[in-house]
Design an enzyme around this catalytic site. Structure first.
Site, PDB file in Angstrom:
ATOM      1  N   ARG A   1       0.837  -1.196   0.000  1.00  0.00           N
ATOM      2  CA  ARG A   1       0.000   0.000   0.000  1.00  0.00           C
ATOM      3  C   ARG A   1       0.872   1.246   0.000  1.00  0.00           C
ATOM      4  O   ARG A   1       1.891   1.302   0.683  1.00  0.00           O
ATOM      5  CB  ARG A   1      -0.909   0.037   1.238  1.00  0.00           C
ATOM      6  CG  ARG A   1      -1.785   1.283   1.315  1.00  0.00           C
ATOM      7  CD  ARG A   1      -2.576   1.322   2.621  1.00  0.00           C
ATOM      8  NE  ARG A   1      -1.702   1.312   3.782  1.00  0.00           N
ATOM      9  CZ  ARG A   1      -1.025   2.368   4.227  1.00  0.00           C
ATOM     10  NH1 ARG A   1      -1.093   3.513   3.580  1.00  0.00           N
ATOM     11  NH2 ARG A   1      -0.266   2.275   5.303  1.00  0.00           N
ATOM     12  N   VAL A   2       0.464   2.224  -0.801  1.00  0.00           N
ATOM     13  CA  VAL A   2       1.069   3.562  -0.743  1.00  0.00           C
ATOM     14  C   VAL A   2      -0.071   4.554  -0.548  1.00  0.00           C
ATOM     15  O   VAL A   2      -1.168   4.369  -1.079  1.00  0.00           O
ATOM     16  CB  VAL A   2       1.878   3.908  -2.018  1.00  0.00           C
ATOM     17  CG1 VAL A   2       3.150   3.081  -2.077  1.00  0.00           C
ATOM     18  CG2 VAL A   2       1.045   3.716  -3.271  1.00  0.00           C
ATOM     19  N   SER A   3       0.183   5.612   0.232  1.00  0.00           N
ATOM     20  CA  SER A   3      -0.880   6.531   0.619  1.00  0.00           C
ATOM     21  C   SER A   3      -1.245   7.530  -0.465  1.00  0.00           C
ATOM     22  O   SER A   3      -2.370   8.018  -0.516  1.00  0.00           O
ATOM     23  CB  SER A   3      -0.481   7.292   1.890  1.00  0.00           C
ATOM     24  OG  SER A   3      -0.244   6.391   2.946  1.00  0.00           O
ATOM     25  N   LYS A   4      -0.285   7.848  -1.346  1.00  0.00           N
ATOM     26  CA  LYS A   4      -0.537   8.890  -2.344  1.00  0.00           C
ATOM     27  C   LYS A   4      -0.563   8.299  -3.753  1.00  0.00           C
ATOM     28  O   LYS A   4       0.152   7.348  -4.052  1.00  0.00           O
ATOM     29  CB  LYS A   4       0.537   9.975  -2.266  1.00  0.00           C
ATOM     30  CG  LYS A   4       0.546  10.697  -0.912  1.00  0.00           C
ATOM     31  CD  LYS A   4       1.644  11.746  -0.867  1.00  0.00           C
ATOM     32  CE  LYS A   4       1.654  12.455   0.482  1.00  0.00           C
ATOM     33  NZ  LYS A   4       2.746  13.460   0.583  1.00  0.00           N
TER      34      LYS A   4
END
Length: 199
Positions: free
Chosen positions: A9-12
């Site tokens: 997962r990456v937030s951006k």
């Protein structure tokens, strides 16, 4: 043979999850679910939901770090307990103690989960104690009120002089609805006091 499933997962949206995915595949993940631009504080992420649906008892969930599962300790703990109940192992690439596929790793994981839960419970207990103390002192949690007793008194004087709510709000640097609520409450409190004195 154990089925290893990766989750990244990456937030951006502009962050590239390719490095995480490559690490997970290199460590043995046969399939990797990737959420991109999804907040860590939301448990209901599209690919995470798909990953949970895909996982079966005996599978191993592989992540780079536990914080990929969620941005709060509460979400992480609930997720770990849920996986444990389902019989799904979990392994972290950068946190060696998190590996429930081995007896030692499972024991260490159990200790980590207990201390993490204790920390969450302590924070919650301290928060509740602080709120109870503030309430006992006549304060409530959250931001201080915009309408102080002095401002309410000034608003009542100006209203008695037939000034509009818009004008009063501008003078006091608050919203019109804030003034209206404060005046309505002040009038109700005054009416209660009059009724009590007559009673």
């Amino acid at each position: 043979m154990t089925n290893v499933v990766g989750y990244a997962r990456v937030s951006k949206r502009d962050q590239n999850p390719a490095a995480q995915e490559a690490e997970l595949r290199a460590a043995g993940a046969s399939r990797v679910f990737v959420d991109q631009g999804e907040s860590s504080r939301i448990a209901d992420r599209p690919q995470w939901r798909a990953c949970l649906d895909y996982l079966r008892e005996g599978d191993t969930l592989l992540v780079r770090r536990l914080d990929r599962l969620g941005g709060t300790e509460r979400i992480i703990i609930e997720t770990l307990h849920d996986l444990d109940r389902r019989g799904v192992n979990i392994r972290s690439l950068t946190e060696p103690m998190i590996d429930t596929t081995t007896p030692m790793g499972r024991a260490l994981f159990g200790m980590v989960a207990v201390f993490a839960q204790l920390r969450v419970d302590t924070i919650r207990e301290n928060t509740m104690r602080g709120l109870a103390h503030a309430k006992a002192q006549g304060r409530v949690g959250g931001r201080p009120p915009k309408m102080t007793p002095e401002k309410i008194a000034q608003a009542r004087r100006m209203r008695a002089e037939s000034h509009s709510l818009d004008h009063i709000a501008a003078v006091l640097s608050v919203g019109k609805s804030t003034v209206a609520r404060a005046l309505a409450k002040a009038e109700a409190d005054a009416a209660d006091m009059r009724n009590n004195s007559h009673g």
